[in-house]
Design a protein around this motif. Structure first.
Motif, PDB file in Angstrom:
ATOM      1  N   ASN A 136     -11.479 -16.551  -0.088  1.00 56.76           N
ATOM      2  CA  ASN A 136     -11.609 -17.112   1.255  1.00 56.76           C
ATOM      3  C   ASN A 136     -10.904 -18.466   1.293  1.00 56.76           C
ATOM      4  OD1 ASN A 136     -13.492 -15.081   2.483  1.00 56.76           O
ATOM      5  ND2 ASN A 136     -14.808 -15.788   0.835  1.00 56.76           N
ATOM      6  N   PHE A 137     -10.121 -18.703   2.326  1.00 58.62           N
ATOM      7  CA  PHE A 137      -9.385 -19.965   2.421  1.00 58.62           C
ATOM      8  C   PHE A 137      -8.964 -20.195   3.870  1.00 58.62           C
ATOM      9  CE2 PHE A 137      -6.312 -16.634   2.020  1.00 58.62           C
ATOM     10  CZ  PHE A 137      -5.222 -17.034   2.791  1.00 58.62           C
ATOM     11  N   LYS A 138      -8.624 -21.429   4.182  1.00 54.15           N
ATOM     12  CA  LYS A 138      -8.127 -21.752   5.510  1.00 54.15           C
ATOM     13  C   LYS A 138      -6.605 -21.719   5.497  1.00 54.15           C
ATOM     14  CE  LYS A 138     -12.003 -24.304   7.429  1.00 54.15           C
ATOM     15  NZ  LYS A 138     -12.453 -25.499   8.178  1.00 54.15           N
ATOM     16  N   GLY A 139      -6.052 -21.109   6.548  1.00 53.47           N
ATOM     17  CA  GLY A 139      -4.604 -20.990   6.632  1.00 53.47           C
ATOM     18  C   GLY A 139      -4.200 -20.481   7.992  1.00 53.47           C
ATOM     19  N   PRO A 140      -2.916 -20.470   8.296  1.00 55.63           N
ATOM     20  CA  PRO A 140      -2.444 -20.003   9.602  1.00 55.63           C
ATOM     21  C   PRO A 140      -2.571 -18.491   9.753  1.00 55.63           C
ATOM     22  CG  PRO A 140      -0.591 -20.454   8.154  1.00 55.63           C
ATOM     23  CD  PRO A 140      -1.815 -20.909   7.426  1.00 55.63           C
ATOM     24  N   GLU A 141      -2.800 -18.040  10.977  1.00 59.55           N
ATOM     25  CA  GLU A 141      -2.899 -16.603  11.235  1.00 59.55           C
ATOM     26  C   GLU A 141      -1.612 -15.875  10.875  1.00 59.55           C
ATOM     27  OE1 GLU A 141      -4.220 -15.523  15.091  1.00 59.55           O
ATOM     28  OE2 GLU A 141      -6.122 -16.601  14.953  1.00 59.55           O
ATOM     29  N   SER A 142      -0.517 -16.592  10.878  1.00 62.56           N
ATOM     30  CA  SER A 142       0.773 -15.977  10.555  1.00 62.56           C
ATOM     31  C   SER A 142       0.828 -15.460   9.120  1.00 62.56           C
ATOM     32  CB  SER A 142       1.915 -16.981  10.779  1.00 62.56           C
ATOM     33  OG  SER A 142       1.728 -18.135   9.965  1.00 62.56           O
ATOM     34  N   SER A 143      -0.110 -15.903   8.277  1.00 63.50           N
ATOM     35  CA  SER A 143      -0.115 -15.443   6.886  1.00 63.50           C
ATOM     36  C   SER A 143      -0.803 -14.088   6.720  1.00 63.50           C
ATOM     37  CB  SER A 143      -0.788 -16.482   5.988  1.00 63.50           C
ATOM     38  OG  SER A 143      -2.141 -16.665   6.349  1.00 63.50           O
ATOM     39  N   VAL A 167       0.257 -14.646  -0.210  1.00 59.66           N
ATOM     40  CA  VAL A 167       0.405 -16.102  -0.267  1.00 59.66           C
ATOM     41  C   VAL A 167      -0.251 -16.637  -1.527  1.00 59.66           C
ATOM     42  CG1 VAL A 167       0.368 -16.229   2.261  1.00 59.66           C
ATOM     43  CG2 VAL A 167      -1.755 -16.587   0.982  1.00 59.66           C
ATOM     44  N   GLU A 168       0.091 -17.841  -1.863  1.00 62.99           N
ATOM     45  CA  GLU A 168      -0.511 -18.494  -3.028  1.00 62.99           C
ATOM     46  C   GLU A 168      -1.658 -19.381  -2.578  1.00 62.99           C
ATOM     47  OE1 GLU A 168       2.665 -20.477  -5.097  1.00 62.99           O
ATOM     48  OE2 GLU A 168       3.143 -18.656  -6.236  1.00 62.99           O
ATOM     49  N   VAL A 169      -2.775 -19.268  -3.295  1.00 63.97           N
ATOM     50  CA  VAL A 169      -3.974 -20.038  -2.969  1.00 63.97           C
ATOM     51  C   VAL A 169      -4.453 -20.755  -4.223  1.00 63.97           C
ATOM     52  CG1 VAL A 169      -6.372 -19.920  -2.174  1.00 63.97           C
ATOM     53  CG2 VAL A 169      -4.641 -18.443  -1.125  1.00 63.97           C
ATOM     54  N   HIS A 170      -4.716 -22.038  -4.069  1.00 61.84           N
ATOM     55  CA  HIS A 170      -5.293 -22.818  -5.166  1.00 61.84           C
ATOM     56  C   HIS A 170      -6.807 -22.687  -5.108  1.00 61.84           C
ATOM     57  CE1 HIS A 170      -6.861 -26.539  -7.106  1.00 61.84           C
ATOM     58  NE2 HIS A 170      -5.926 -26.231  -7.993  1.00 61.84           N
ATOM     59  N   VAL A 171      -7.410 -22.141  -6.169  1.00 62.88           N
ATOM     60  CA  VAL A 171      -8.853 -21.881  -6.200  1.00 62.88           C
ATOM     61  C   VAL A 171      -9.604 -23.189  -6.438  1.00 62.88           C
ATOM     62  CG1 VAL A 171     -10.730 -20.645  -7.331  1.00 62.88           C
ATOM     63  CG2 VAL A 171      -8.504 -19.527  -7.020  1.00 62.88           C
ATOM     64  N   THR A 172     -10.510 -23.508  -5.521  1.00 65.38           N
ATOM     65  CA  THR A 172     -11.291 -24.752  -5.634  1.00 65.38           C
ATOM     66  C   THR A 172     -12.735 -24.508  -6.038  1.00 65.38           C
ATOM     67  OG1 THR A 172     -11.812 -24.635  -3.258  1.00 65.38           O
ATOM     68  CG2 THR A 172      -9.869 -25.911  -3.910  1.00 65.38           C
ATOM     69  N   GLU A 173     -13.238 -23.297  -5.775  1.00 67.11           N
ATOM     70  CA  GLU A 173     -14.645 -23.002  -6.086  1.00 67.11           C
ATOM     71  C   GLU A 173     -14.803 -21.529  -6.426  1.00 67.11           C
ATOM     72  OE1 GLU A 173     -19.122 -23.345  -4.025  1.00 67.11           O
ATOM     73  OE2 GLU A 173     -17.301 -23.478  -2.791  1.00 67.11           O
ATOM     74  N   ALA A 174     -15.539 -21.261  -7.492  1.00 67.88           N
ATOM     75  CA  ALA A 174     -15.813 -19.882  -7.905  1.00 67.88           C
ATOM     76  C   ALA A 174     -17.267 -19.538  -7.640  1.00 67.88           C
ATOM     77  CB  ALA A 174     -15.486 -19.700  -9.384  1.00 67.88           C
ATOM     78  N   LYS A 175     -17.485 -18.429  -6.971  1.00 67.60           N
ATOM     79  CA  LYS A 175     -18.838 -17.913  -6.775  1.00 67.60           C
ATOM     80  C   LYS A 175     -18.986 -16.619  -7.577  1.00 67.60           C
ATOM     81  CE  LYS A 175     -19.304 -19.921  -2.158  1.00 67.60           C
ATOM     82  NZ  LYS A 175     -19.643 -19.644  -0.734  1.00 67.60           N
ATOM     83  N   THR A 176     -20.131 -15.975  -7.454  1.00 63.65           N
ATOM     84  CA  THR A 176     -20.348 -14.764  -8.251  1.00 63.65           C
ATOM     85  C   THR A 176     -19.386 -13.653  -7.877  1.00 63.65           C
ATOM     86  OG1 THR A 176     -22.691 -15.300  -8.504  1.00 63.65           O
ATOM     87  CG2 THR A 176     -22.043 -13.031  -8.949  1.00 63.65           C
ATOM     88  N   TRP A 177     -19.162 -13.470  -6.571  1.00 59.18           N
ATOM     89  CA  TRP A 177     -18.352 -12.337  -6.129  1.00 59.18           C
ATOM     90  C   TRP A 177     -17.149 -12.733  -5.290  1.00 59.18           C
ATOM     91  CZ3 TRP A 177     -19.122  -8.336  -8.914  1.00 59.18           C
ATOM     92  CH2 TRP A 177     -20.401  -8.056  -9.420  1.00 59.18           C
ATOM     93  N   SER A 178     -16.893 -14.027  -5.144  1.00 59.21           N
ATOM     94  CA  SER A 178     -15.749 -14.452  -4.338  1.00 59.21           C
ATOM     95  C   SER A 178     -15.265 -15.817  -4.782  1.00 59.21           C
ATOM     96  CB  SER A 178     -16.121 -14.484  -2.848  1.00 59.21           C
ATOM     97  OG  SER A 178     -17.122 -15.465  -2.601  1.00 59.21           O
ATOM     98  N   LEU A 179     -14.084 -16.169  -4.287  1.00 62.57           N
ATOM     99  CA  LEU A 179     -13.468 -17.452  -4.587  1.00 62.57           C
ATOM    100  C   LEU A 179     -13.162 -18.190  -3.288  1.00 62.57           C
ATOM    101  CD1 LEU A 179     -10.817 -16.092  -7.131  1.00 62.57           C
ATOM    102  CD2 LEU A 179     -12.919 -17.297  -7.752  1.00 62.57           C
ATOM    103  N   ASN A 180     -13.277 -19.494  -3.305  1.00 58.40           N
ATOM    104  CA  ASN A 180     -12.831 -20.335  -2.202  1.00 58.40           C
ATOM    105  C   ASN A 180     -11.592 -21.091  -2.652  1.00 58.40           C
ATOM    106  OD1 ASN A 180     -14.973 -19.534  -0.591  1.00 58.40           O
ATOM    107  ND2 ASN A 180     -16.245 -21.293  -1.133  1.00 58.40           N
TER     108      ASN A 180
END
Length: 522
Positions: A486-493, A498-511
């Protein structure tokens, strides 16, 4: 109904009557459960494990001549359809085909039951809970059927291939108008015609699998990811599984047809495909004219210009060295492998008729890890198989840890009528089964969280599928290893990798945070 419509309906009924008299077209219309029972005794052949085990390699013909009959090509104009899907990806794909057929008949899709003129429940027979959900939904739809008598309510899919299910529907659920199985989806136009113009229930369930119909229309979900069926049926006969009876023997599509479909999807801009089959690793074993298996197919698809290729489901017994060698090439062949083990105990695996041992499974995992060091493995596990001991369950726990599965679908064993396991005496109390499931899930969660944690502060490639289900301001997609991000980005993506820098790890997902440069995809 105007005079012209009455005339057309009369002509259709006359043709149908002539067809039935000549034996060319035999729709199954039964007015009472006793009539149906009589039909069962003479014509319908319910799933039979012993006969299925002995089934031969009957020739499977491939057809490219599907079409909508002229007399009903506009039967759905001005009407709407709704399909509710239960179960596996194969059911999802079947729904895409049925949606395609209904669209060609002129129907429009709707998500509102109140607006629908035809409602199909595409069912799953793997677990009892899935069947209970379907029967609950049939009950919920009864008031709507009473309110809208012209509504066509149908039950299709794997449950319809079970004799007990069809009998139950006919005896207790008169609101159901149409019942058909997994082998005759291509007959949907004719079945709708029978239901539309007839007054009786329409039941058509084929025990014999039938041929492969290649040019069936499809309405796919979205334009980003697509299912591509490569084969039908299963010949493994695991003792707990009803699929060989509901889906029939293994039948492989011709490789040229599969590759053409993949190329067509690539040309349309799809970013990911998943090759589907009850056991994709058995692909091609039924070919008599060519030596061409799943490894060869994956090698050919590797050369197609589509960014991501996945496959499901794999049976460890057929996962050969050549396939591992092909997957090790990487590229668009992703290194996430779903490899159902079902149990960590050789004794339980034998009772399940899985045809491999714990040691053989671990040997396969070692081969995969050697060839593809960064491979992510996920699995399926059943707990509480009849008479599973504490020691045997502990073997499952140690296997889970030793392999290091990063995710697992876990289930309490669900007996299915018609399978050998359903006949076994089970002395494991339900509270013990639940405790085992809780312990297993705790371990699965722990290993999943650890695998996610390893991705913190790293950049991952994400195929963006759309808005997050929980927050419309957040986008969501999956990595090559099938991790949700899950991340914030433009709808055009959306629809891009796309490349996403992971800032937080949860049990079943990444932010994460989207980085400026995206992955270019041709």
């Amino acid at each position: 109904m105007n005079e012209q419509q009455r005339k057309e309906m009369s002509q259709i009924k006359q043709r149908d009557a002539a067809d039935r008299k000549s034996g060319q077209d035999k729709p199954l219309q039964e007015k009472t459960s006793s009539d149906f029972a009589k039909y069962f005794e003479t014509t319908y052949e319910p799933p039979n494990l012993n006969k299925a085990r002995k089934r031969g390699r009957d020739k499977v013909n491939v057809h490219y001549d599907f079409g909508i009959p002229e007399d009903i090509e506009n039967i759905g104009v001005g009407k709407k359809f709704l399909i509710r899907t239960y179960g596996c990806q194969m059911n999802e794909h079947d729904t895409e085909v049925m949606a395609g057929i209904l669209t060609e008949l002129g129907y429009e899709s709707t998500n509102n039951t109140e607006d629908a003129d035809i409602i199909l429940l595409n069912t799953c027979a793997i677990r009892e809970n899935a069947e209970n959900k379907v029967f609950g939904e049939i009950g919920h739809l009864k008031p709507l059927k009473l309110e809208k008598p012209d509504l066509i309510l149908g039950v299709c899919g794997c449950m319809s291939q079970e004799e007990s299910v069809v009998n139950r529907i006919l005896k207790k659920h008169p609101q159901v108008d149409l019942i058909f199985g997994t082998h005759n989806i291509h007959r949907l136009p004719q079945l709708i015609k029978e239901s539309f113009f007839g007054k009786a229930k329409v039941v058509e369930v084929w025990s014999k699998e039938g041929d492969i119909i290649e040019n069936l229309p499809k309405v796919r979900k979205g334009k980003i990811k697509a299912w591509v069926n490569i084969m039908y049926g299963c010949d493994k006969f695991c003792t707990y599984c009803i699929v060989p009876m509901t889906r029939g023997k293994e039948r492989s599509r011709r490789p040229e047809d599969i590759i053409q479909e993949v190329r067509h999807l690539a040309a349309q801009g799809y970013q990911e495909i998943t090759l589907l089959g009850q056991n994709v690793n058995a692909y091609g074993k039924d070919f008599e004219d060519i030596a061409y298996g799943f490894g060869e197919l994956m090698d050919d698809i590797h050369k197609v210009d589509i960014p991501r290729v996945r496959f499901t489901t794999s049976h460890p017994r057929d996962f050969d060295d050549h396939l591992i060698e092909v997957l090790a090439q990487g590229g668009n062949l992703l290194d996430h492998i779903h490899l159902p083990v079902q149990s960590g105990s050789s004794d339980v695996l034998k009772l399940m008729n899985r045809k491999y041992t714990r040691e053989q499974y671990l040997e396969l995992v070692a081969k995969i890890r050697k060839a593809i060091p960064n491979a992510t493995l996920t699995t399926d596990i059943i707990v509480g198989f009849p008479n599973e001991t504490d020691e045997q369950f502990e073997e499952t726990m140690t296997l889970m840890a030793e392999v290091g599965f990063e995710a697992a679908y876990t289930y309490i064993y669900s007996p299915r009528d018609g399978t050998p396991a359903a006949k076994k005496t089970d002395n494991v109390p339900m509270d013990v089964k639940k405790q085992r499931l809780y312990r297993l899930n705790d371990l699965v969660n722990k290993q999943s969280k650890e695998s996610m944690k390893r991705l913190e502060n790293k950049v991952v490639k994400v195929l963006v599928e759309g808005e997050s289900k929980k927050d419309p301001d957040v986008l969501a997609g999956y990595t090559e290893k099938n991790k949700l991000v899950n991340f914030k980005g433009p709808e055009s993506s959306i629809g891009r990798i796309v490349e996403v820098h992971v800032t937080e790890a949860k049990t079943w997902s990444l932010n994460g945070i989207m980085v400026e440069n995206t992955v270019e995809v041709n």
